[in-house]
Write a protein that holds these residues in place. Structure first.
Motif, PDB file in Angstrom:
ATOM      1  N   THR A 131      -9.683  -8.847 -17.286  1.00 18.33           N
ATOM      2  CA  THR A 131      -9.461  -8.765 -18.810  1.00 18.33           C
ATOM      3  C   THR A 131      -9.390  -7.316 -19.235  1.00 18.33           C
ATOM      4  OG1 THR A 131     -12.362  -8.699 -18.314  1.00 18.33           O
ATOM      5  CG2 THR A 131     -11.129 -10.333 -18.673  1.00 18.33           C
ATOM      6  N   THR A 132      -9.159  -7.376 -20.070  1.00 21.93           N
ATOM      7  CA  THR A 132      -8.408  -5.521 -20.252  1.00 21.93           C
ATOM      8  C   THR A 132      -9.832  -5.003 -21.206  1.00 21.93           C
ATOM      9  OG1 THR A 132      -8.079  -6.597 -22.333  1.00 21.93           O
ATOM     10  CG2 THR A 132      -6.509  -6.408 -21.375  1.00 21.93           C
ATOM     11  N   PRO A 133     -10.250  -3.652 -20.358  1.00 23.32           N
ATOM     12  CA  PRO A 133     -11.573  -2.808 -20.832  1.00 23.32           C
ATOM     13  C   PRO A 133     -11.430  -2.744 -22.385  1.00 23.32           C
ATOM     14  CG  PRO A 133      -9.946  -1.314 -19.212  1.00 23.32           C
ATOM     15  CD  PRO A 133      -9.318  -3.260 -19.354  1.00 23.32           C
ATOM     16  N   PRO A 134     -12.804  -2.921 -22.847  1.00 26.82           N
ATOM     17  CA  PRO A 134     -13.011  -2.652 -23.902  1.00 26.82           C
ATOM     18  C   PRO A 134     -12.555  -1.828 -24.587  1.00 26.82           C
ATOM     19  CG  PRO A 134     -15.195  -3.147 -22.849  1.00 26.82           C
ATOM     20  CD  PRO A 134     -13.902  -3.086 -22.177  1.00 26.82           C
ATOM     21  N   LEU A 135     -12.647   0.068 -23.829  1.00 28.54           N
ATOM     22  CA  LEU A 135     -11.308   0.477 -24.708  1.00 28.54           C
ATOM     23  C   LEU A 135     -10.691   0.993 -24.643  1.00 28.54           C
ATOM     24  CD1 LEU A 135     -12.383   3.783 -25.271  1.00 28.54           C
ATOM     25  CD2 LEU A 135     -12.192   4.351 -23.150  1.00 28.54           C
ATOM     26  N   ALA A 136      -9.253  -0.089 -24.116  1.00 27.04           N
ATOM     27  CA  ALA A 136      -8.764   0.307 -24.012  1.00 27.04           C
ATOM     28  C   ALA A 136      -7.812  -0.966 -25.184  1.00 27.04           C
ATOM     29  CB  ALA A 136      -6.858  -1.297 -22.462  1.00 27.04           C
ATOM     30  N   SER A 137      -8.284  -1.944 -25.308  1.00 26.92           N
ATOM     31  CA  SER A 137      -8.152  -3.553 -26.363  1.00 26.92           C
ATOM     32  C   SER A 137      -8.554  -2.416 -27.678  1.00 26.92           C
ATOM     33  CB  SER A 137      -8.651  -4.418 -26.383  1.00 26.92           C
ATOM     34  OG  SER A 137     -10.086  -4.451 -26.385  1.00 26.92           O
ATOM     35  N   ALA A 138      -9.881  -1.466 -27.866  1.00 25.95           N
ATOM     36  CA  ALA A 138      -9.984  -1.014 -29.732  1.00 25.95           C
ATOM     37  C   ALA A 138      -8.939  -0.209 -29.757  1.00 25.95           C
ATOM     38  CB  ALA A 138     -11.260  -0.614 -29.180  1.00 25.95           C
ATOM     39  N   LYS A 139      -8.283   0.874 -28.673  1.00 23.12           N
ATOM     40  CA  LYS A 139      -7.464   1.519 -28.751  1.00 23.12           C
ATOM     41  C   LYS A 139      -5.955   1.188 -29.155  1.00 23.12           C
ATOM     42  CE  LYS A 139      -8.126   5.423 -25.918  1.00 23.12           C
ATOM     43  NZ  LYS A 139      -7.350   6.809 -25.105  1.00 23.12           N
ATOM     44  N   ALA A 140      -6.051   0.252 -29.186  1.00 20.20           N
ATOM     45  CA  ALA A 140      -4.084  -0.889 -29.340  1.00 20.20           C
ATOM     46  C   ALA A 140      -4.567  -1.484 -30.007  1.00 20.20           C
ATOM     47  CB  ALA A 140      -3.966  -1.966 -28.172  1.00 20.20           C
ATOM     48  N   ALA A 141      -5.973  -2.382 -30.997  1.00 18.32           N
ATOM     49  CA  ALA A 141      -6.349  -2.810 -31.793  1.00 18.32           C
ATOM     50  C   ALA A 141      -5.448  -1.879 -33.168  1.00 18.32           C
ATOM     51  CB  ALA A 141      -7.736  -2.839 -31.961  1.00 18.32           C
ATOM     52  N   GLY A 142      -4.606  -2.908 -33.691  1.00 21.12           N
ATOM     53  CA  GLY A 142      -3.575  -2.808 -34.716  1.00 21.12           C
ATOM     54  C   GLY A 142      -2.571  -2.043 -34.829  1.00 21.12           C
ATOM     55  N   ARG A 143      -2.026  -1.711 -33.143  1.00 22.95           N
ATOM     56  CA  ARG A 143      -0.985  -0.721 -33.525  1.00 22.95           C
ATOM     57  C   ARG A 143       0.232  -1.622 -33.357  1.00 22.95           C
ATOM     58  NH1 ARG A 143      -1.648   2.277 -27.354  1.00 22.95           N
ATOM     59  NH2 ARG A 143      -2.702   3.116 -28.421  1.00 22.95           N
ATOM     60  N   PRO A 144       0.376  -2.655 -33.302  1.00 24.63           N
ATOM     61  CA  PRO A 144       1.404  -3.650 -33.341  1.00 24.63           C
ATOM     62  C   PRO A 144       2.295  -3.718 -35.269  1.00 24.63           C
ATOM     63  CG  PRO A 144       0.220  -5.163 -31.032  1.00 24.63           C
ATOM     64  CD  PRO A 144      -0.511  -3.763 -32.302  1.00 24.63           C
ATOM     65  N   ARG A 151      -8.002  -0.906 -36.700  1.00 22.97           N
ATOM     66  CA  ARG A 151      -8.484   0.591 -36.600  1.00 22.97           C
ATOM     67  C   ARG A 151      -8.101   1.490 -37.369  1.00 22.97           C
ATOM     68  NH1 ARG A 151      -6.910   4.304 -31.834  1.00 22.97           N
ATOM     69  NH2 ARG A 151      -9.175   4.852 -31.214  1.00 22.97           N
ATOM     70  N   LEU A 152      -9.186   2.388 -38.010  1.00 25.12           N
ATOM     71  CA  LEU A 152      -9.030   3.454 -39.368  1.00 25.12           C
ATOM     72  C   LEU A 152      -8.437   5.094 -37.910  1.00 25.12           C
ATOM     73  CD1 LEU A 152      -8.998   4.794 -41.669  1.00 25.12           C
ATOM     74  CD2 LEU A 152     -11.413   5.126 -41.509  1.00 25.12           C
ATOM     75  N   THR A 153      -7.480   5.028 -37.977  1.00 25.00           N
ATOM     76  CA  THR A 153      -7.221   6.393 -37.312  1.00 25.00           C
ATOM     77  C   THR A 153      -6.520   7.269 -38.827  1.00 25.00           C
ATOM     78  OG1 THR A 153      -4.411   6.090 -36.605  1.00 25.00           O
ATOM     79  CG2 THR A 153      -6.916   5.612 -35.512  1.00 25.00           C
ATOM     80  N   ALA A 154      -6.006   8.986 -38.221  1.00 22.93           N
ATOM     81  CA  ALA A 154      -5.683   9.334 -39.028  1.00 22.93           C
ATOM     82  C   ALA A 154      -4.084   9.018 -38.627  1.00 22.93           C
ATOM     83  CB  ALA A 154      -6.145  11.203 -38.800  1.00 22.93           C
ATOM     84  N   TRP A 155      -3.751   8.761 -38.399  1.00 24.66           N
ATOM     85  CA  TRP A 155      -2.143   9.085 -37.966  1.00 24.66           C
ATOM     86  C   TRP A 155      -1.135   7.649 -39.221  1.00 24.66           C
ATOM     87  CZ3 TRP A 155       0.422  12.657 -37.121  1.00 24.66           C
ATOM     88  CH2 TRP A 155       0.342  13.264 -35.966  1.00 24.66           C
ATOM     89  N   ARG A 156      -2.352   6.174 -39.001  1.00 27.60           N
ATOM     90  CA  ARG A 156      -2.162   5.501 -39.527  1.00 27.60           C
ATOM     91  C   ARG A 156      -2.467   6.024 -41.334  1.00 27.60           C
ATOM     92  NH1 ARG A 156      -4.573   0.479 -36.070  1.00 27.60           N
ATOM     93  NH2 ARG A 156      -3.550   1.464 -33.503  1.00 27.60           N
ATOM     94  N   ILE A 157      -3.725   6.587 -41.911  1.00 31.49           N
ATOM     95  CA  ILE A 157      -3.803   6.806 -42.931  1.00 31.49           C
ATOM     96  C   ILE A 157      -2.169   7.972 -43.335  1.00 31.49           C
ATOM     97  CG2 ILE A 157      -4.867   8.010 -43.994  1.00 31.49           C
ATOM     98  CD1 ILE A 157      -7.396   7.050 -42.330  1.00 31.49           C
ATOM     99  N   VAL A 158      -1.779   8.849 -42.469  1.00 25.71           N
ATOM    100  CA  VAL A 158      -0.491   9.274 -42.978  1.00 25.71           C
ATOM    101  C   VAL A 158       0.608   8.577 -43.057  1.00 25.71           C
ATOM    102  CG1 VAL A 158       0.782  11.166 -41.611  1.00 25.71           C
ATOM    103  CG2 VAL A 158      -1.634  11.486 -41.365  1.00 25.71           C
ATOM    104  N   ALA A 159       0.799   7.735 -42.526  1.00 22.29           N
ATOM    105  CA  ALA A 159       1.596   6.978 -42.228  1.00 22.29           C
ATOM    106  C   ALA A 159       1.831   5.689 -43.656  1.00 22.29           C
ATOM    107  CB  ALA A 159       1.722   5.954 -40.910  1.00 22.29           C
ATOM    108  N   LEU A 160       0.354   5.294 -43.671  1.00 26.59           N
ATOM    109  CA  LEU A 160       0.865   4.835 -44.715  1.00 26.59           C
ATOM    110  C   LEU A 160       0.439   5.332 -45.884  1.00 26.59           C
ATOM    111  CD1 LEU A 160      -0.779   1.627 -46.423  1.00 26.59           C
ATOM    112  CD2 LEU A 160      -2.956   2.466 -46.446  1.00 26.59           C
ATOM    113  N   LEU A 161      -0.258   6.100 -46.657  1.00 28.24           N
ATOM    114  CA  LEU A 161       0.354   7.470 -47.434  1.00 28.24           C
ATOM    115  C   LEU A 161       2.205   7.770 -47.733  1.00 28.24           C
ATOM    116  CD1 LEU A 161      -2.740   9.967 -47.578  1.00 28.24           C
ATOM    117  CD2 LEU A 161      -2.084   7.929 -48.869  1.00 28.24           C
TER     118      LEU A 161
END
Length: 143
Positions: free
Chosen positions: A4-17, A67-77
């Protein structure tokens, strides 16, 4: 033994695709427009470009929900502003004139914006005034 993937790794990749798919949809609109205009020489209303950009905005917004990140907000804007600009351009500059009805016999020809003939000389409504009858034919061809 389970893998199983560790919870931290899966949380980081949430929504990346979703983020990368949204950016890909946005870029796909640009690529298709460039291929059609520069490669094939087709000049027509690029309705597909703002639609693909809007799909990209939606996918990027879904990635932010995951997953809310600054880079995703910048990309959305950034993608959102460019998509809004494309919609504004499409809706403001690709309007056709309002239909005023057909030209009638023995009536003055309706006003139109100045055009040019095939040899480059200007052509306006005043060129239609004279002693002879005038027939105006619009040929929409490709060259």
């Amino acid at each position: 033994m389970s893998t199983t993937t560790p919870p931290l790794a899966s949380a980081k990749a949430a929504g990346r695709p979703l983020l990368w798919l949204g950016i890909a949809f946005f870029l796909l609109g640009r690529i298709v427009k460039a291929v059609l205009v520069f490669g094939a020489g087709l000049l027509h209303t690029p309705w597909y470009s703002p639609i693909l950009a809007t799909i990209g905005v939606g996918l990027i917004a879904l990635s932010i929900v995951r997953r809310l990140t600054a880079w995703r907000i910048v990309a959305l804007l950034l993608v959102g502003a460019l998509a809004a600009g494309e919609w504004w351009f499409l809706l403001s500059y690709s309007r056709i004139p309002t239909y005023a009805g057909p030209a009638s016999a023995e009536q003055p020809f309706p006003e139109f914006s100045p055009a040019s003939l095939a040899d480059g000389t200007p052509f306006a409504r005043d060129n239609l005034i004279g002693e002879k009858h005038t027939v105006l034919v619009f040929f929409r061809g490709r060259w």
